[in-house]
Design a protein around this motif. Structure first.
Motif, PDB file in Angstrom:
ATOM      1  N   LYS A   1       0.815  -1.210   0.000  1.00  0.00           N
ATOM      2  CA  LYS A   1       0.000   0.000   0.000  1.00  0.00           C
ATOM      3  C   LYS A   1       0.858   1.273   0.000  1.00  0.00           C
ATOM      4  N   ASN A   2       2.117   1.155   0.421  1.00  0.00           N
ATOM      5  CA  ASN A   2       3.010   2.316   0.443  1.00  0.00           C
ATOM      6  C   ASN A   2       4.022   2.305  -0.697  1.00  0.00           C
ATOM      7  N   LEU A   3       3.907   1.329  -1.573  1.00  0.00           N
ATOM      8  CA  LEU A   3       4.853   1.193  -2.682  1.00  0.00           C
ATOM      9  C   LEU A   3       4.237   1.769  -3.948  1.00  0.00           C
ATOM     10  N   ILE A   4       4.868   2.797  -4.489  1.00  0.00           N
ATOM     11  CA  ILE A   4       4.344   3.473  -5.678  1.00  0.00           C
ATOM     12  C   ILE A   4       5.344   3.287  -6.820  1.00  0.00           C
ATOM     13  N   ILE A   5       4.939   2.531  -7.839  1.00  0.00           N
ATOM     14  CA  ILE A   5       5.826   2.298  -8.983  1.00  0.00           C
ATOM     15  C   ILE A   5       5.703   3.485  -9.935  1.00  0.00           C
ATOM     16  N   THR A   6       6.753   4.265 -10.014  1.00  0.00           N
ATOM     17  CA  THR A   6       6.726   5.519 -10.769  1.00  0.00           C
ATOM     18  C   THR A   6       7.571   5.486 -12.040  1.00  0.00           C
ATOM     19  N   GLY A   7       8.386   4.424 -12.211  1.00  0.00           N
ATOM     20  CA  GLY A   7       9.454   4.540 -13.191  1.00  0.00           C
ATOM     21  C   GLY A   7      10.592   5.313 -12.531  1.00  0.00           C
ATOM     22  N   ASN A   8      11.619   5.590 -13.286  1.00  0.00           N
ATOM     23  CA  ASN A   8      12.800   6.252 -12.723  1.00  0.00           C
ATOM     24  C   ASN A   8      12.936   7.661 -13.281  1.00  0.00           C
ATOM     25  N   THR A   9      13.204   8.612 -12.393  1.00  0.00           N
ATOM     26  CA  THR A   9      13.347  10.005 -12.834  1.00  0.00           C
ATOM     27  C   THR A   9      14.567  10.209 -13.732  1.00  0.00           C
ATOM     28  N   VAL A  10      15.442   9.189 -13.818  1.00  0.00           N
ATOM     29  CA  VAL A  10      16.568   9.324 -14.739  1.00  0.00           C
ATOM     30  C   VAL A  10      16.064   9.490 -16.169  1.00  0.00           C
ATOM     31  N   VAL A  11      14.918   8.890 -16.490  1.00  0.00           N
ATOM     32  CA  VAL A  11      14.356   9.025 -17.836  1.00  0.00           C
ATOM     33  C   VAL A  11      13.885  10.462 -18.052  1.00  0.00           C
ATOM     34  N   ASP A  12      13.134  10.991 -17.075  1.00  0.00           N
ATOM     35  CA  ASP A  12      12.708  12.389 -17.139  1.00  0.00           C
ATOM     36  C   ASP A  12      13.914  13.297 -17.327  1.00  0.00           C
ATOM     37  N   ALA A  13      14.951  13.018 -16.516  1.00  0.00           N
ATOM     38  CA  ALA A  13      16.146  13.868 -16.523  1.00  0.00           C
ATOM     39  C   ALA A  13      16.862  13.802 -17.860  1.00  0.00           C
ATOM     40  N   CYS A  14      17.023  12.593 -18.395  1.00  0.00           N
ATOM     41  CA  CYS A  14      17.721  12.458 -19.680  1.00  0.00           C
ATOM     42  C   CYS A  14      17.000  13.208 -20.791  1.00  0.00           C
ATOM     43  N   PHE A  15      15.699  13.010 -20.898  1.00  0.00           N
ATOM     44  CA  PHE A  15      14.941  13.683 -21.950  1.00  0.00           C
ATOM     45  C   PHE A  15      15.020  15.203 -21.797  1.00  0.00           C
ATOM     46  N   ARG A  16      14.829  15.664 -20.565  1.00  0.00           N
ATOM     47  CA  ARG A  16      14.818  17.115 -20.295  1.00  0.00           C
ATOM     48  C   ARG A  16      16.183  17.739 -20.550  1.00  0.00           C
ATOM     49  N   HIS A  17      17.210  17.098 -20.040  1.00  0.00           N
ATOM     50  CA  HIS A  17      18.532  17.722 -20.026  1.00  0.00           C
ATOM     51  C   HIS A  17      19.296  17.537 -21.331  1.00  0.00           C
TER      52      HIS A  17
END
Length: 441
Positions: A162-178
């Protein structure tokens, strides 16, 4: 709501940048605390301006030191800030000493902790990172998890789904953005400009910094022996200061530096390094984060380790563990360079870390917890209800949410006959074996 984010190293800053940005876009009150764990000027000064995020509100300038000294100084500085700011939740990312210090302090102050990139396991307790990430998970309130496999690690250790949220990794967000920022400005560091990499046919980007490699003379010698024979590729090596010092101590630095196909340069800023990674034919690394960035940018990776807390990259086919084995390093480098089918398969590996929505999913979950009052850390008021643990095979069409409600149960593990499954609320349990806690009504 007030969110405090604790950062200590370059990878933390990089991976948390999309979340800091998302919090700002929503006008949520936030503070950013930098421990100053990365003390080398070349590797720290320009992170925040490069990534176009706010400068830290606090910097406690811890610098270098032993694990105990560094962690202790961090805890002292972090405690002072958190007692003054009183945030609703503290976010930490990954597995550094800053993560350990932030988690321990926040838990003692009864402040909710959100662990970004939770659930990773190398199962190697000689690694300080493994100790840090495990200790942090014990204290956390919310777990922002990159993959289902990492979530199952936590389920196996007894954490509630109930406390585990599968979000993917922000490294993907960071790579695309940066990467877009990096492409617009081009290379800035003179040492990489001088290499004229646009005229290089094949580029192997090398990074080494882990103690198990650079402090072990036999391992580092094996790796260098492999590099000597890889003279059909240009090897670009932005060298970590600690690695350079160790190579010099072992009398190996000049030997490596004198190789015509090896280009040793000083550490690159993040954007320069990201651009270099995107232009590489392959990566040879012992970095955890770079394994993620490589598969995100469709660059084959060979990892100079015998285990990894990013096993999804190996399973997906974008990463191969070669350790310090000279023959494996040479074999797979040549296979990537000369076998197009093999190389394309690695390049086209499906990214297990998502499509770049991790920051949004993370902040969505925090807002939801805050609205429901789930960030309030209080001592239990009820006498513990007894429970029993059972395993059973479910033989009816029923989803996790309904099953738990009807049975007053908490499902831990689900096995579908082939693999473990994460117990999402809408997962149909028919024909699956489950382990669960059943609570006394």
């Amino acid at each position: 709501m007030k969110i405090a984010t604790i950062l200590g190293t370059r990878p933390e800053i990089i991976k948390m940048a999309p979340i800091i940005d998302e919090i700002s876009k929503r006008n949520i009150n936030q503070i950013v605390l930098h421990t100053g764990q990365h003390y080398d000027k070349e590797m720290s000064d320009n992170f925040f301006s490069d990534l176009e995020i706010q400068n830290p509100d606090y910097n406690i300038h811890v610098g270098s030191g032993t694990h105990g000294k560094q962690t202790g100084l961090m805890m002292k500085g972090i405690e002072e800030v958190l007692m003054d700011e009183k945030p609703d939740i503290v976010l930490v990312q990954g597995d550094t000493n800053a993560v350990l210090a932030g988690a321990l302090v926040a838990s003692k102050l009864h402040i909710a902790i959100g662990h970004v990139e939770a659930g990773l396991r190398s199962f190697d307790m000689t690694m300080p990172e493994e100790v840090n990430r495990r200790a942090c998970d014990v204290t956390s309130t919310m777990y922002f998890i990159p993959t289902e496999e990492s979530a199952i690690n936590l389920l196996a250790e007894g954490f509630s789904h109930k406390n585990l949220i599968i979000t993917g990794n922000t490294v993907v967000d960071a790579c695309f953005r940066h990467l877009e920022i990096a492409k617009k400005r081009g290379f800035e560091e003179e040492s990489i400009k001088k290499l004229n990499i646009e005229n290089m046919e094949n580029i192997l980007t090398l990074t080494m910094h882990r103690a198990e490699n650079v402090d072990d003379k036999q391992r580092i010698t094996n790796i260098i022996e492999a590099l000597k024979e890889l003279n059909d590729v240009d090897i670009i090596f932005p060298i970590h200061p600690r690695t350079k010092n160790t190579l010099q101590k072992f009398g190996l630095f000049d030997e490596l530096n004198n190789l015509e196909h090896v280009h040793i340069i000083k550490p690159l800023g993040y954007l320069d390094f990201l651009l270099l990674t995107s232009k590489s034919t392959l990566i040879l690394t012992d970095s955890g984060g770079l394994q993620e960035e490589a598969i995100t940018l469709n660059v084959p990776a060979l990892t100079l380790r015998y285990n990894t807390e990013r096993p999804e990259t190996v399973t997906a086919g974008g990463n191969i563990l070669v350790g310090s084995d000279k023959e494996r390093i040479i074999k797979y480098t040549h296979k990537i360079l000369n076998d197009k089918e093999f190389s394309d398969k690695m390049k086209n590996a499906i990214n297990p870390y998502g499509q770049g929505e991790s920051a949004k999913l993370t902040v969505d979950a925090i807002e939801d917890y805050y609205k429901k009052g789930l960030l309030d850390i209080k001592a239990p008021e009820n006498i513990m209800i007894s429970f029993k643990r059972e395993m059973m095979c479910v033989n009816e069409n029923i989803d996790v949410k309904t099953f738990e409600k009807e049975k007053n149960a908490l499902i831990h593990m689900v096995f579908d006959g082939e693999k473990m499954r994460f117990p999402r609320e809408d997962l149909n349990l028919n024909g699956k074996i489950i382990s669960m806690d059943i609570f006394e009504r």
